[in-house]
Design a protein around this motif. Structure first.
Motif, PDB file in Angstrom:
ATOM      1  N   SER A   1       0.829  -1.207   0.000  1.00 30.85           N
ATOM      2  CA  SER A   1       0.000   0.000   0.000  1.00 30.85           C
ATOM      3  C   SER A   1       0.865   1.258   0.000  1.00 30.85           C
ATOM      4  O   SER A   1       0.566   2.227  -0.711  1.00 30.85           O
ATOM      5  N   GLU A   2       1.935   1.252   0.763  1.00 34.34           N
ATOM      6  CA  GLU A   2       2.855   2.403   0.796  1.00 34.34           C
ATOM      7  C   GLU A   2       3.541   2.586  -0.559  1.00 34.34           C
ATOM      8  O   GLU A   2       3.724   3.719  -1.024  1.00 34.34           O
ATOM      9  N   GLU A   3       3.918   1.480  -1.196  1.00 34.42           N
ATOM     10  CA  GLU A   3       4.518   1.567  -2.530  1.00 34.42           C
ATOM     11  C   GLU A   3       3.516   2.135  -3.535  1.00 34.42           C
ATOM     12  O   GLU A   3       3.878   2.943  -4.394  1.00 34.42           O
ATOM     13  N   LEU A   4       2.267   1.714  -3.405  1.00 37.90           N
ATOM     14  CA  LEU A   4       1.204   2.237  -4.267  1.00 37.90           C
ATOM     15  C   LEU A   4       1.022   3.738  -4.044  1.00 37.90           C
ATOM     16  O   LEU A   4       0.899   4.502  -5.002  1.00 37.90           O
ATOM     17  N   ASP A   5       1.031   4.162  -2.788  1.00 39.02           N
ATOM     18  CA  ASP A   5       0.931   5.596  -2.477  1.00 39.02           C
ATOM     19  C   ASP A   5       2.051   6.391  -3.142  1.00 39.02           C
ATOM     20  O   ASP A   5       1.818   7.470  -3.695  1.00 39.02           O
ATOM     21  N   LYS A   6       3.267   5.861  -3.106  1.00 39.15           N
ATOM     22  CA  LYS A   6       4.400   6.549  -3.727  1.00 39.15           C
ATOM     23  C   LYS A   6       4.206   6.684  -5.234  1.00 39.15           C
ATOM     24  O   LYS A   6       4.502   7.734  -5.814  1.00 39.15           O
ATOM     25  N   LEU A   7       3.709   5.620  -5.866  1.00 30.78           N
ATOM     26  CA  LEU A   7       3.455   5.688  -7.310  1.00 30.78           C
ATOM     27  C   LEU A   7       2.378   6.715  -7.632  1.00 30.78           C
ATOM     28  O   LEU A   7       2.518   7.489  -8.584  1.00 30.78           O
ATOM     29  N   ILE A   8       1.313   6.735  -6.838  1.00 31.80           N
ATOM     30  CA  ILE A   8       0.243   7.703  -7.064  1.00 31.80           C
ATOM     31  C   ILE A   8       0.760   9.126  -6.873  1.00 31.80           C
ATOM     32  O   ILE A   8       0.464  10.022  -7.666  1.00 31.80           O
ATOM     33  N   ASN A   9       1.568   9.338  -5.847  1.00 32.25           N
ATOM     34  CA  ASN A   9       2.159  10.665  -5.618  1.00 32.25           C
ATOM     35  C   ASN A   9       3.064  11.075  -6.778  1.00 32.25           C
ATOM     36  O   ASN A   9       3.040  12.224  -7.222  1.00 32.25           O
ATOM     37  N   GLU A  10       3.855  10.128  -7.270  1.00 26.67           N
ATOM     38  CA  GLU A  10       4.731  10.411  -8.410  1.00 26.67           C
ATOM     39  C   GLU A  10       3.900  10.815  -9.629  1.00 26.67           C
ATOM     40  O   GLU A  10       4.229  11.774 -10.338  1.00 26.67           O
ATOM     41  N   TYR A  11       2.795  10.112  -9.858  1.00 27.14           N
ATOM     42  CA  TYR A  11       1.905  10.441 -10.975  1.00 27.14           C
ATOM     43  C   TYR A  11       1.314  11.836 -10.808  1.00 27.14           C
ATOM     44  O   TYR A  11       1.288  12.628 -11.755  1.00 27.14           O
TER      45      TYR A  11
END
Length: 80
Positions: A38-48
């Motif tokens: 979930s934290e990795e997903l959050d980082k990807l969403i933030n990067e996007y």
């Protein structure tokens, strides 16, 4: 952050979301690995989102006939 485009990041988000949902269905939402995904997903969403909020800036150099396009983030996003 490396130079990936929005399409690549969207694909990574889609894959990571499915990975998280599959793992959570088996092991639960509070499992350490589910939280890590979930934290990795959050980082990807933030990067996007950061990529989407960049505004191109045109800058001309007087000594050469050269145009450089830079990306400038919305700085307010960083201080929320």
């Amino acid at each position: 952050m490396n130079c990936r485009n929005a399409m690549e990041i969207c694909n990574e988000i889609r894959i990571k979301r499915w990975e998280m949902m599959d793992f959570a269905q088996i092991h639960g939402m509070s499992h350490n690995h589910t939280i890590r995904i979930s934290e990795e997903l959050d980082k990807l969403i933030n990067e996007y989102l950061i990529l989407q909020h960049h505004t191109p800036i045109e800058m001309r150099v007087e000594t050469k006939d050269l145009v450089v396009i830079l990306q400038e983030p919305f700085y307010n996003d960083y201080f929320l």
